[in-house]
Design a protein around this motif. Structure first.
Motif, mmCIF file in Angstrom:
data_model
loop_
_atom_site.group_PDB
_atom_site.id
_atom_site.type_symbol
_atom_site.label_atom_id
_atom_site.label_comp_id
_atom_site.label_asym_id
_atom_site.label_seq_id
_atom_site.Cartn_x
_atom_site.Cartn_y
_atom_site.Cartn_z
ATOM 1 N N VAL A 338 0.801 -1.225 0.000
ATOM 2 C CA VAL A 338 0.000 0.000 0.000
ATOM 3 C C VAL A 338 0.835 1.277 0.000
ATOM 4 O O VAL A 338 0.333 2.331 -0.356
ATOM 5 C CB VAL A 338 -1.010 0.038 1.175
ATOM 6 C CG1 VAL A 338 -1.998 -1.106 1.075
ATOM 7 C CG2 VAL A 338 -0.336 0.021 2.517
ATOM 8 N N LEU A 339 2.101 1.183 0.404
ATOM 9 C CA LEU A 339 2.944 2.385 0.439
ATOM 10 C C LEU A 339 4.046 2.287 -0.607
ATOM 11 O O LEU A 339 4.676 1.244 -0.746
ATOM 12 C CB LEU A 339 3.586 2.548 1.823
ATOM 13 C CG LEU A 339 2.640 2.712 3.012
ATOM 14 C CD1 LEU A 339 3.434 2.819 4.303
ATOM 15 C CD2 LEU A 339 1.747 3.932 2.839
ATOM 16 N N GLU A 340 4.294 3.384 -1.329
ATOM 17 C CA GLU A 340 5.447 3.422 -2.222
ATOM 18 C C GLU A 340 6.700 3.269 -1.372
ATOM 19 O O GLU A 340 6.752 3.752 -0.240
ATOM 20 C CB GLU A 340 5.481 4.768 -2.961
ATOM 21 C CG GLU A 340 4.351 4.909 -3.971
ATOM 22 C CD GLU A 340 4.159 6.351 -4.460
ATOM 23 O OE1 GLU A 340 5.007 7.206 -4.145
ATOM 24 O OE2 GLU A 340 3.157 6.594 -5.136
ATOM 25 N N ARG A 345 10.171 4.122 3.608
ATOM 26 C CA ARG A 345 11.484 4.544 4.120
ATOM 27 C C ARG A 345 11.348 5.824 4.949
ATOM 28 O O ARG A 345 11.974 5.974 5.996
ATOM 29 C CB ARG A 345 12.451 4.802 2.954
ATOM 30 C CG ARG A 345 12.877 3.556 2.203
ATOM 31 C CD ARG A 345 13.525 3.927 0.851
ATOM 32 N NE ARG A 345 14.701 4.770 1.010
ATOM 33 C CZ ARG A 345 15.955 4.306 1.154
ATOM 34 N NH1 ARG A 345 16.171 3.003 1.136
ATOM 35 N NH2 ARG A 345 16.961 5.139 1.288
ATOM 36 N N TRP A 346 10.517 6.717 4.450
ATOM 37 C CA TRP A 346 10.338 8.020 5.097
ATOM 38 C C TRP A 346 9.795 7.863 6.527
ATOM 39 O O TRP A 346 10.229 8.562 7.447
ATOM 40 C CB TRP A 346 9.393 8.846 4.221
ATOM 41 C CG TRP A 346 9.124 10.237 4.676
ATOM 42 C CD1 TRP A 346 10.047 11.185 5.015
ATOM 43 C CD2 TRP A 346 7.836 10.851 4.806
ATOM 44 N NE1 TRP A 346 9.396 12.354 5.341
ATOM 45 C CE2 TRP A 346 8.053 12.181 5.224
ATOM 46 C CE3 TRP A 346 6.525 10.409 4.593
ATOM 47 C CZ2 TRP A 346 6.992 13.067 5.437
ATOM 48 C CZ3 TRP A 346 5.483 11.294 4.800
ATOM 49 C CH2 TRP A 346 5.716 12.610 5.223
ATOM 50 N N LEU A 347 8.871 6.917 6.706
ATOM 51 C CA LEU A 347 8.325 6.693 8.052
ATOM 52 C C LEU A 347 9.443 6.386 9.043
ATOM 53 O O LEU A 347 9.379 6.754 10.207
ATOM 54 C CB LEU A 347 7.329 5.526 8.045
ATOM 55 C CG LEU A 347 5.981 5.763 7.370
ATOM 56 C CD1 LEU A 347 5.151 4.479 7.394
ATOM 57 C CD2 LEU A 347 5.236 6.887 8.086
ATOM 58 N N ARG A 367 -3.876 10.401 4.245
ATOM 59 C CA ARG A 367 -3.250 11.619 4.761
ATOM 60 C C ARG A 367 -1.728 11.560 4.589
ATOM 61 O O ARG A 367 -1.088 12.553 4.266
ATOM 62 C CB ARG A 367 -3.601 11.774 6.244
ATOM 63 C CG ARG A 367 -3.689 13.211 6.715
ATOM 64 C CD ARG A 367 -3.751 13.274 8.236
ATOM 65 N NE ARG A 367 -2.709 12.474 8.863
ATOM 66 C CZ ARG A 367 -1.426 12.817 8.936
ATOM 67 N NH1 ARG A 367 -1.033 13.960 8.434
ATOM 68 N NH2 ARG A 367 -0.548 12.009 9.507
ATOM 69 N N LEU A 368 -1.172 10.365 4.805
ATOM 70 C CA LEU A 368 0.273 10.189 4.671
ATOM 71 C C LEU A 368 0.737 10.521 3.247
ATOM 72 O O LEU A 368 1.730 11.215 3.039
ATOM 73 C CB LEU A 368 0.649 8.753 5.040
ATOM 74 C CG LEU A 368 2.131 8.411 5.001
ATOM 75 C CD1 LEU A 368 2.890 9.153 6.104
ATOM 76 C CD2 LEU A 368 2.340 6.901 5.152
ATOM 77 N N TYR A 369 0.004 10.016 2.254
ATOM 78 C CA TYR A 369 0.346 10.327 0.855
ATOM 79 C C TYR A 369 0.247 11.830 0.590
ATOM 80 O O TYR A 369 1.097 12.404 -0.105
ATOM 81 C CB TYR A 369 -0.572 9.561 -0.108
ATOM 82 C CG TYR A 369 -0.045 8.203 -0.517
ATOM 83 C CD1 TYR A 369 0.816 8.067 -1.612
ATOM 84 C CD2 TYR A 369 -0.414 7.050 0.166
ATOM 85 C CE1 TYR A 369 1.293 6.825 -2.009
ATOM 86 C CE2 TYR A 369 0.065 5.806 -0.209
ATOM 87 C CZ TYR A 369 0.917 5.693 -1.301
ATOM 88 O OH TYR A 369 1.386 4.465 -1.685
ATOM 89 N N ALA A 374 3.028 16.862 -0.543
ATOM 90 C CA ALA A 374 3.304 18.261 -0.193
ATOM 91 C C ALA A 374 4.802 18.450 0.048
ATOM 92 O O ALA A 374 5.403 19.442 -0.384
ATOM 93 C CB ALA A 374 2.498 18.665 1.041
ATOM 94 N N LEU A 375 5.414 17.468 0.714
ATOM 95 C CA LEU A 375 6.854 17.562 0.994
ATOM 96 C C LEU A 375 7.656 17.478 -0.311
ATOM 97 O O LEU A 375 8.663 18.167 -0.469
ATOM 98 C CB LEU A 375 7.256 16.444 1.966
ATOM 99 C CG LEU A 375 8.716 16.403 2.406
ATOM 100 C CD1 LEU A 375 9.163 17.725 3.015
ATOM 101 C CD2 LEU A 375 8.925 15.266 3.407
ATOM 102 N N ALA A 376 7.191 16.664 -1.245
ATOM 103 C CA ALA A 376 7.874 16.555 -2.538
ATOM 104 C C ALA A 376 7.857 17.905 -3.257
ATOM 105 O O ALA A 376 8.849 18.305 -3.872
ATOM 106 C CB ALA A 376 7.208 15.484 -3.400
#
Ligand SMILES: [Zn+2]
Length: 575
Positions: A338-340, A345-347, A367-369, A374-376
């Motif tokens: 479910v997560l790229e 890794r970011w978590l 929300r995480l995506y 936004a950070l990207a």
């Protein structure tokens, strides 16, 4: 030319851990010594998201050291020469006969790998490759069996009184760690069990705490008692309480056992020249293996304990739907569904190791995506480089693999999952609708790897109550009970609904129908009355299309269903 962390550059825990590791290497060897960042794991069961922190903590530090131009390796030890301790639920109880044998010697109950250990290593190795983690892997079974540590084993045995003095000091200092959660309590109970295994390690009298223990030559278990040891010949005699075997192994020439854990770990720090190795909270309490190992390595092996970092537990949330079917132990592979990879890794990189966190498989994923996207955008602006952007960079790329896969065309995860929800299946259909609602792209591939993850997440983690279920047949009762306004709205909608509408047309039409009812044009601004009518009209459409009071955006829903299906569900029964 190696460089340190530049002034003015943002810093984080990785920067500091890399500084410490480099300093350790300089203090314990020549200037150009290969720097070793080590991780270790016992492949005794599924390697869950908490264990993943061991691997990723080391990975990020090694990457930072490499970025600065030093020779560095991530050395991973598979502790597969550890004993098999208990038969987990779901495994044939007859596997209890293997308790006490090395994990590498226990057969794979699922019959797909050469051993128990390999069965649990392989999925993690696969996930780590996807995460861009490259490591030099060593099997402790192979190392011990090859005699790689024999010199150090003999050294430890010769210095067994010194070792015992160190261990005894720590035994009296031991404080029971306080668990902060149930999960933590379980892990601590395990580590206490480890320690207790060792107290009963060996023989009696002055052999009671012998630092080396062979596996029984006859039955392969570690249920042995050392009965005699000859310092000159290095013959070690033992009896086995499982099978009754009594025999002798020669420590110098026959490689049948291993050092007890609290001596084994510091011995390997010295042999491998480990400069950085993190450990979970349970290894860092007074009397625990790192604390004891630090003294053992100094006093017995004349080496300085590596710099370290204590990492806290990683929990999981939002698994309600999965817990029953999968035993509730999510792994890195589950998270990567479910997560790229960069987001997973970011978590692990964005928080200090000592901070606990949850990997949330529920609504939080959306929300995480959003937060990641936004950070990207922020990271794309070089003027905004700060610690958050640094974490983004660490998560996004590695020295060897470069940038890890992210979609060419970034569509918000919430949009993809909402479309996946209503289309319930085909990636091509999701791609077409997403294109029509404003995310132009050339092919399904442009949306990957995110699209597949949004589809999996929607299917596997969104509770049924939150899913959109398109009606198979018209709601005859509701259609028979339409009031005058509703009848007019539906008639006007059906009258104007094109066979192949685009998203803009649909938006204008769906929002505009209540305007027509008030004598306005489709493009006129809405009055307060129209806005109230729109609410009623939208609710009616949700009731008739998906038997709910709300749902995905109506233009998206119309596109997903197609005009023919919409007509079949909205047409009042012939009277
Ligand atoms: Zn035996």
């Amino acid at each position: 030319m190696a460089r340190g962390s530049n002034q003015g550059e943002p810093t984080d825990w990785v920067t500091r851990a890399a500084d410490d590791a480099i300093r350790h290497a300089r203090q314990t060897g020549p200037e150009d010594r290969l720097i070793t960042c080590a991780s270790g794991a016992s492949p005794s069961g599924p390697i869950h998201l908490g264990n993943l922190r061991e691997f990723l903590t080391v990975h990020f530090v090694a990457e930072e050291i490499r970025r600065r131009g030093h020779a560095v390796r991530h050395l991973h030890s598979w502790d597969d020469f550890d004993r098999f301790r208990k038969v987990p639920a779901g495994v044939d109880p007859s596997w209890s006969e293997h308790i006490g044998r090395p994990l590498s010697a226990v057969p794979d109950p699922w019959d797909c790998h050469p051993s128990w250990a390999e069965h649990f290593k392989e999925p993690l190795q696969h996930a780590l490759r996807e995460l861009g983690v490259e490591m030099e892997e060593v099997s402790q079974t192979e190392r011990y069996r090859a005699g790689a540590y024999t010199e150090q084993v003999l050294h430890a045995i010769r210095h067994r009184d010194d070792i015992e003095r160190v261990l005894a000091q720590h035994r009296t200092k031991k404080v029971e760690p306080v668990a902060e959660s149930e999960e933590e309590a379980a892990a601590l109970a395990d580590s206490v069990a480890d320690a207790e295994d060792e107290v009963t390690a060996s023989g009696s009298g002055d052999l009671a705490r012998f630092p080396y223990k062979p596996y029984c030559r006859q039955c392969g278990r570690d249920t042995v008692e050392v009965t005699a040891y000859d310092d000159d010949s290095t013959d070690l005699a033992y009896t086995c309480s499982s099978c009754g075997y009594a025999g002798t192994t020669n420590v110098a020439t026959e490689h049948e056992g291993k050092l007890v854990w609290k001596v084994d770990w510091p011995m390997r720090w010295m042999v491998e020249g480990v400069d950085f190795e993190p450990a979970g909270l349970d290894h860092m309490t007074p009397g625990s293996s790192y604390t004891v190992g630090k003294d053992v390595v100094k006093r017995v092996f004349d080496f300085r304990a590596p710099s370290s970092a204590t990492y806290a537990f990683v929990g999981v949330a939002g698994m309600q739907k999965m817990s029953s079917s999968r035993g509730g132990v999510p792994t890195a592979a589950d998270a990567l569904q479910v997560l790229e990879a960069p987001i997973l890794r970011w978590l692990y990189v964005r928080r200090q190791p000592k901070q606990a966190f949850n990997v949330d498989f529920g609504a939080e994923v959306v929300r995480l995506y959003d937060e990641w996207d936004a950070l990207a955008r922020k990271a794309a602006n070089p003027d905004k480089r700060d610690a958050q952007v640094l974490a983004f960079e660490r998560a996004s790329a590695t020295a060897a693999a470069g940038r890890l896969p992210t979609p060419k065309v970034v569509v918000p995860f919430r949009q993809l999952s909402s479309v996946a929800d209503v289309t319930a299946g085909s990636a091509e259909l999701v791609s077409r609708i997403v294109g029509e609602v404003g995310y132009a792209h050339d092919s399904v591939d442009d949306l990957q790897p995110r699209l597949g993850r949004a589809m999996t997440w929607t299917a596997d983690y969104v509770p049924e109550s939150e899913r959109t279920t398109v009606r198979a047949t018209p709601d005859e009762d509701r259609l028979a009970a339409l009031d005058e306004d509703e009848e007019l709205w539906l008639a006007q909608l059906l009258d104007r609904l094109p066979d192949e509408p685009d998203a803009d047309e649909l938006t204008t039409l769906i929002y505009g129908v209540p305007k027509l009812g008030r004598g306005l044009g489709l493009d006129d601004p809405p009055t307060d009355e129209v806005k109230a009518d729109q609410k009623r009209f939208f609710r009616l459409l949700y009731q008739l299309l998906v038997s709910a009071e709300r749902g995905p955006r109506l233009p998206t829903l119309f596109l997903a269903l197609g005009s023919e299906k919409v007509r079949s569900l909205l047409r009042p029964p012939a009277t």
